[in-house]
Design an enzyme around this catalytic site. Structure first.
Site, short mmCIF file in Angstrom:
data_model
loop_
_atom_site.label_atom_id
_atom_site.label_comp_id
_atom_site.label_asym_id
_atom_site.label_seq_id
_atom_site.Cartn_x
_atom_site.Cartn_y
_atom_site.Cartn_z
N SER A 153 0.87 -1.18 0.00
CA SER A 153 0.00 0.00 0.00
C SER A 153 0.91 1.22 0.00
O SER A 153 2.07 1.14 0.43
CB SER A 153 -0.86 -0.03 1.27
OG SER A 153 -1.40 1.24 1.51
N TYR A 166 -1.61 -0.92 10.32
CA TYR A 166 -1.81 -1.24 8.91
C TYR A 166 -0.58 -0.82 8.10
O TYR A 166 0.01 -1.63 7.37
CB TYR A 166 -3.08 -0.54 8.38
CG TYR A 166 -3.36 -0.80 6.92
CD1 TYR A 166 -4.01 -1.97 6.52
CD2 TYR A 166 -2.98 0.11 5.93
CE1 TYR A 166 -4.27 -2.22 5.18
CE2 TYR A 166 -3.23 -0.13 4.59
CZ TYR A 166 -3.88 -1.30 4.22
OH TYR A 166 -4.13 -1.54 2.89
N1 LIG Z 1 -8.70 -1.14 -1.88
C1 LIG Z 1 -7.67 -0.33 -1.87
O1 LIG Z 1 -7.80 0.84 -2.25
C2 LIG Z 1 -6.31 -0.83 -1.43
C3 LIG Z 1 -5.24 0.08 -1.47
C4 LIG Z 1 -3.97 -0.37 -1.07
C5 LIG Z 1 -3.80 -1.68 -0.66
N2 LIG Z 1 -4.86 -2.53 -0.62
C6 LIG Z 1 -4.61 -3.92 -0.19
O2 LIG Z 1 -5.23 -4.81 -1.10
C7 LIG Z 1 -5.58 -6.03 -0.43
C8 LIG Z 1 -7.04 -6.34 -0.68
O3 LIG Z 1 -7.81 -5.32 -0.10
P1 LIG Z 1 -9.31 -4.99 -0.53
O4 LIG Z 1 -9.37 -3.54 -0.69
O5 LIG Z 1 -9.74 -5.91 -1.59
O6 LIG Z 1 -10.03 -5.32 0.87
P2 LIG Z 1 -11.37 -6.13 1.24
O7 LIG Z 1 -12.40 -5.93 0.19
O8 LIG Z 1 -11.66 -5.74 2.65
O9 LIG Z 1 -10.89 -7.64 1.17
C9 LIG Z 1 -9.98 -8.14 2.12
C10 LIG Z 1 -9.99 -9.65 2.03
O10 LIG Z 1 -9.19 -10.16 3.11
C11 LIG Z 1 -9.96 -11.11 3.82
N3 LIG Z 1 -9.59 -11.22 5.22
C12 LIG Z 1 -9.59 -10.25 6.17
N4 LIG Z 1 -9.28 -10.76 7.35
C13 LIG Z 1 -9.09 -12.09 7.18
C14 LIG Z 1 -8.78 -13.16 8.05
N5 LIG Z 1 -8.63 -12.97 9.36
N6 LIG Z 1 -8.67 -14.40 7.53
C15 LIG Z 1 -8.85 -14.61 6.22
N7 LIG Z 1 -9.17 -13.64 5.34
C16 LIG Z 1 -9.29 -12.39 5.82
C17 LIG Z 1 -11.38 -10.60 3.68
O11 LIG Z 1 -12.30 -11.60 4.05
P3 LIG Z 1 -13.84 -11.25 4.38
O12 LIG Z 1 -14.51 -11.21 3.03
O13 LIG Z 1 -14.29 -12.37 5.22
O14 LIG Z 1 -13.84 -9.91 5.07
C18 LIG Z 1 -11.39 -10.24 2.20
O15 LIG Z 1 -11.51 -11.37 1.38
C19 LIG Z 1 -5.23 -5.79 1.03
O16 LIG Z 1 -3.95 -6.35 1.28
C20 LIG Z 1 -5.18 -4.29 1.16
O17 LIG Z 1 -4.33 -3.89 2.21
C21 LIG Z 1 -6.11 -2.14 -0.98
#
Ligand SMILES: NC(=O)c1ccc[n+]([C@@H]2O[C@H](COP(=O)([O-])OP(=O)(O)OC[C@H]3O[C@@H](n4cnc5c(N)ncnc54)[C@H](OP(=O)(O)O)[C@@H]3O)[C@@H](O)[C@H]2O)c1
Length: 246
Positions: A153, A166
């Site tokens: 990130s 985070y």
């Molecule tokens: N979206 C952005 O703008 C952005 C920007 C920078 C970096 N990122 C990174 O991209 C990645 C994906 O993020 P996202 O935005 O797609 O987030 P998201 O929609 O919240 O998805 C996160 C995923 O991680 C799973 N997860 C969370 N806690 C868990 C646990 N204890 N055990 C197993 N699975 C777990 C969630 O499961 P549940 O469905 O059960 O919640 C979900 O499938 C992350 O590493 C995030 O830090 C995202």
């Protein structure tokens, strides 16, 4: 890389494990990998949500995926070993690993940072990718061309106020990626890199920026080019790099 045009069968015959495959970027990545020929192992904590991704992949006619329910928050080293044994029995090897699951927590000044939340984020965002990589290493070594991708990130590349555990776990994952990349560079078929997805329309993003109009953001499906490049054979020789999806 961002304008990369993947071949339709780019990931044919590859077995790829995706953590956090139930939602957001992980679900889109799993579907995209499958659409390009991969057999995808969907790891997540909600069977119901994983089944929706599974069904979408199955109905698309892509190779049949597998579901591996696992809550990374409570997982112990033996749980990762069990996962590795199951993968060994089912597939005999692993060609790709996308560390995508993460928790955001509540944005708070470090001075007031909740210690329970700190421990939870360390477990899910940092310990889990370490333990998982270590457990499946023998399976990655059995591949002829394996790729491990850590999700970073912008706040992991430059510290920013209130992002707390985070940001710290993301920065640590970048460093861990570089250590793995350096250690595995010689005598293994494994490359290790990281990716910053940029701002993407997901639940995590909406939680971090509640006032933002999600329609101004790219959807997860729109940022898959670099993911596909890094998981597929065209990125052979790319190792230890901090990449960005947008
Ligand atoms: N979206 C952005 O703008 C952005 C920007 C920078 C970096 N990122 C990174 O991209 C990645 C994906 O993020 P996202 O935005 O797609 O987030 P998201 O929609 O919240 O998805 C996160 C995923 O991680 C799973 N997860 C969370 N806690 C868990 C646990 N204890 N055990 C197993 N699975 C777990 C969630 O499961 P549940 O469905 O059960 O919640 C979900 O499938 C992350 O590493 C995030 O830090 C995202």
């Amino acid at each position: 890389m961002k304008n990369y045009k993947p071949a339709p069968d780019l990931l044919k015959d590859r077995v790829i494990l995706v953590t956090g495959a139930s939602d957001g970027i992980g679900a889109a990545a799993a579907k995209s990998f499958a659409a390009h020929g991969a057999t995808v192992v969907l790891l997540g904590r909600s069977i119901r949500k994983l089944e929706k991704v599974y069904d979408a992949i199955e109905q698309s006619g892509a190779p049949q995926p597998a579901i591996y329910p696992m809550n990374l928050e409570g997982a112990a080293p033996k749980d990762y070993e069990e996962l590795a044994v199951t993968l060994e029995q089912e597939f005999g090897r692993l060609d790709g690993l996308l560390h995508n699951a993460a928790l955001l927590g509540t944005l708070t000044p470090l001075e007031q940072y909740d210690l329970e939340q700190w421990a939870k984020l360390m477990q899910v965002n940092l310990h889990a990718p370490f333990l998982l990589t270590r457990a499946v290493l023998p399976l990655l070594k059995k591949s002829t061309d394996a790729s491990v991708l850590f999700t970073s990130s912008s706040v992991g590349r430059k510290g920013r106020a209130y992002w707390g555990a985070y940001g710290i776990t993301k920065a640590a994952c970048e460093n861990m990626m570089e250590i793995w990349a350096d250690e595995l560079e010689t005598n293994t078929p494994i490359r290790v890199n990281s990716i910053d997805p940029g701002a993407v329309r997901t639940t995590l993003r909406a939680k971090a920026y509640p006032g933002e109009d999600p329609n101004t953001l790219r959807r997860p499906e729109e940022i898959m080019a670099v993911y596909l490049y890094l998981l597929g054979p065209d990125s052979r020789g790319t190792n230890g790099q901090r990449t960005s999806a947008q």
